[in-house]
Motif scaffolding. Structure first.
Motif, PDB file in Angstrom:
ATOM      1  N   GLU A   1      38.308 -64.660 -64.191  1.00  0.00           N
ATOM      2  CA  GLU A   1      38.296 -64.068 -62.940  1.00  0.00           C
ATOM      3  C   GLU A   1      36.731 -64.505 -62.323  1.00  0.00           C
ATOM      4  N   ALA A   2      35.879 -64.368 -63.232  1.00  0.00           N
ATOM      5  CA  ALA A   2      34.439 -64.307 -62.751  1.00  0.00           C
ATOM      6  C   ALA A   2      34.100 -66.088 -62.683  1.00  0.00           C
ATOM      7  N   GLY A   3      34.875 -66.987 -62.876  1.00  0.00           N
ATOM      8  CA  GLY A   3      34.844 -68.336 -62.927  1.00  0.00           C
ATOM      9  C   GLY A   3      33.723 -68.797 -64.005  1.00  0.00           C
ATOM     10  N   ILE A   4      33.518 -68.031 -65.258  1.00  0.00           N
ATOM     11  CA  ILE A   4      32.770 -68.472 -66.188  1.00  0.00           C
ATOM     12  C   ILE A   4      33.712 -68.651 -67.612  1.00  0.00           C
ATOM     13  N   ASN A   5      32.852 -68.805 -68.558  1.00  0.00           N
ATOM     14  CA  ASN A   5      33.527 -68.610 -70.055  1.00  0.00           C
ATOM     15  C   ASN A   5      33.047 -67.399 -70.721  1.00  0.00           C
ATOM     16  N   LYS A   6      33.764 -67.169 -71.889  1.00  0.00           N
ATOM     17  CA  LYS A   6      33.543 -65.951 -72.596  1.00  0.00           C
ATOM     18  C   LYS A   6      32.309 -66.001 -73.354  1.00  0.00           C
ATOM     19  N   ALA A   7      31.719 -66.968 -73.587  1.00  0.00           N
ATOM     20  CA  ALA A   7      30.338 -66.791 -74.236  1.00  0.00           C
ATOM     21  C   ALA A   7      29.261 -66.315 -73.278  1.00  0.00           C
ATOM     22  N   LEU A   8      29.577 -66.582 -71.892  1.00  0.00           N
ATOM     23  CA  LEU A   8      28.671 -66.288 -70.927  1.00  0.00           C
ATOM     24  C   LEU A   8      28.813 -64.510 -70.987  1.00  0.00           C
TER      25      LEU A   8
END
Lengths: 203, 203
Positions: free
Chosen positions: A36-43
């Motif tokens: 949803e935020a357009g990033i990945n889990k690590a971030l």
DNA sequence: GTCTATATCGGGATAGAC
DNA sequence: GTCTATCCCGATATAGAC
């Protein structure tokens, strides 16, 4: 300001709020929030250390969207019935903007009632001033003998309940007609204060 | 009949209901249900094939504890205000027995609104008869012009809301006094019908 | 029917390159 | 700050003995 310019942390919070509010803490997935935020889990874990911490941030934020800001209203020297009219119509209006907040907040609090104690201290919300004014107006004879605590709970309940029970009401009372239900909510900005004020009239 | 004699399937259902209702579908753990029932996880899957199936059974059962049985009440030739008094006091009484059912049902339905459509058909619940009677009494001049749909939603909301919002209300309005809150609920069997009926009086 | 042991997988969290 | 790859645990589900 476009979506991308808002800064990662803000985007995460916004995405997290959307997902947490809709699915609840237990039902939410970090992956979905990341998407949803357009990033990945690590971030996510870089900004907030854990799912719990992220939830905590979202929940605190949501509480503000649940408790109406009453300070301004209560301090005015408006008669109580006018205050009731203003409170209910504005509160309904406020929930209309984020209709899923009440169920979210109430559900999470019912899962973890101890949480409320901490929150209360911070918000410092308190019905005493309102109760005082009701007592006063009763003495002056403009109100009947309705119990102030019941009145408060009735007021809040009449505002919030339709949003919490929307799926059932929309289906049973409105035959699934979404727009009819939206109009119904709109009407309540008037019918609710009318209803309450009628109940408060002296014979 | 002791706990152990009730048959395994019944014991599982009872345990599952307890856990699901308190924790929700997503928060519930099969292990906890097994412990609560005094058996092991494998046996859960022997009786019900999956967590989903078990939840489905519990949820169906819970719906019965959410929708009041109105057939008897509605068919009587009682005047509407008396019906309102009976409905609200009995409904509050009913929820008192299982105070967590409303939050459970409402939350699960808000997670999965489509589910309600199927359920409705089965229960066959329907407010038309009640609406008819309100219309009739309006014509006869015993009620003011309150909109029947708003009235129904108000009635139900005033009964259910305190249970759904219990943690907040108990903390903010009652300073954490659990027994005071219980007495408050008890009072509502009278204050709620009073409140509604006052709101329905003609000037 | 009921148990123990285990397979399988999803999801939160971390390591480490860039 | 952001990514890919991976670890690791917990939870659902199944296999198989009794």
């Amino acid at each position: 300001m476009s979506e991308k310019d808002k800064g990662t942390e803000a985007r995460i919070l916004e995405a997290a709020k959307k997902v947490f509010v809709l699915k609840g803490m237990d039902g939410a997935r970090m992956q979905e929030i990341a998407d949803e935020a357009g990033i990945n889990k690590a971030l996510l874990h870089y900004y907030f250390r854990s799912k719990d911490k992220l939830f905590e941030a979202v929940f605190r934020d949501s509480m503000a969207g649940f408790f109406p800001n009453l300070l301004g209203l209560m301090m005015q020297k408006t008669p109580i019935r006018e205050k009731i009219r203003i409170f209910t119509s504005e509160y309904i209006q406020m929930i209309q903007q984020n209709p899923h907040i009440p169920m979210f907040v109430l559900h999470e609090l019912s899962l973890n009632p101890r949480r409320i104690a901490e929150m209360i201290k911070e918000t410092g919300i308190n019905p005493d001033f309102f109760i005082q004014q009701i007592m006063q107006e009763k003495k002056e004879g403009t109100l009947n003998d309705t119990d102030p605590r019941h009145l408060i709970v009735n007021m809040i309940g009449l505002c919030i309940f339709p949003f919490v029970a929307r799926p059932i009401l929309e289906s049973i009372v409105f035959g699934g007609d979404t727009q009819a239900f939206d109009r119904f909510i709109e009407e309540r900005k008037f019918t609710v204060p009318d209803f309450i004020n009628k109940a408060l009239e002296k014979k």
